[in-house]
Design an enzyme around this catalytic site. Structure first.
Site, PDB file in Angstrom:
ATOM      1  CB  SER A 130      -1.838  -3.282   3.252  1.00 49.20           C
ATOM      2  OG  SER A 130      -2.160  -3.294   4.626  1.00 49.20           O
ATOM      3  CE1 TYR A 143       0.472   1.933   3.329  1.00 56.25           C
ATOM      4  CE2 TYR A 143      -0.940   0.259   4.308  1.00 56.25           C
ATOM      5  CZ  TYR A 143       0.192   0.605   3.596  1.00 56.25           C
ATOM      6  OH  TYR A 143       1.044  -0.374   3.154  1.00 56.25           O
TER       7      TYR A 143
END
Length: 228
Positions: A130, A143
């Protein structure tokens, strides 16, 4: 026939990639925690379904045993953490530990369990990362930290296992349930479809470029160039 093992394969990008690879003639071993959706997908794709949690060592062993001749490991399963996404000052440490278990330790456990066959078949490992791994987005600290760890782990794996192809791909925002949980369904609905990203990933696997990190722009450039 080539075989792929895909985690998080009951919906979103994992399911879309499973469909794309099935269309290309791959044999598939699929896993996810949700049994009903997983078994439905596996039935449609004539795939092997093994429901379970990738953080469970016994489940990892079952997956490796189900794919004794493996050509591609796709570490797609991921955990977002608490929602609404909290700032680091409020992130429960137990939640961060769970994030590392799912997003970092489980992918490495699967790599370790499948390395013998991946080495033998000169296979590939595809990890889904990501932009939160490299950018500072408020609320995405937990995250993003785990995805940064996945990036570095993949980078080192590529250096250590030179006969394998190792890619860690940042596909950008996709219209998935995970993104909807993070930013709301309205914003998530405007993101790219998992199917469009999966089509590019399937081409990536076929083209087999050198190992490395690919953003959505780099992925598009590699796969578009191969078609021209």
């Amino acid at each position: 026939m080539k075989t792929a093992l895909i985690t998080g394969a009951s919906r979103g990008l994992g399911l879309a990639l499973a469909k794309a690879l099935a269309d290309d003639g791959w044999s598939l071993v699929l896993t996810a925690r949700g049994e009903e959706d997983l078994f439905s997908a596996a039935f449609d794709l004539d795939a092997t379904a093994i429901a379970g949690d990738v953080t469970d060592p016994a489940h990892v062993a079952r997956l490796a045993a189900a794919a004794p001749e493996l050509d591609l490991l796709v570490n797609n399963a991921g955990d977002l953490g608490p929602v609404p996404l909290p700032p680091l000052s409020c992130l429960p440490l137990d939640a961060l530990r769970r994030l590392f278990e799912t997003n970092v330790i489980a992918p490495l456990a699967l790599v370790q369990a499948t390395l013998p066959t991946l080495r033998r078949r000169k296979g590939a490992v595809l990890g889904i990362t990501s932009d939160a791994a490299v950018e500072a987005y408020e609320g995405w600290g937990g995250y993003g930290t785990t995805k940064a760890a996945l990036d570095q782990m993949s980078h080192v794996l590529a250096a250590e296992e030179r006969d394998l192809a190792v890619w860690w791909v940042d596909p950008g925002e996709m219209s998935t349930r995970m993104l909807a949980d993070a930013v709301g369904p309205e914003e998530a609905a405007s993101a790219a479809s998992p199917a469009s990203v999966a089509a590019e990933l399937a081409r990536l696997v076929t083209i087999r470029p050198e190992s490395g990190r690919l953003t959505k722009e780099a992925l598009a450039a590699v796969t578009t160039g191969a078609r021209e």
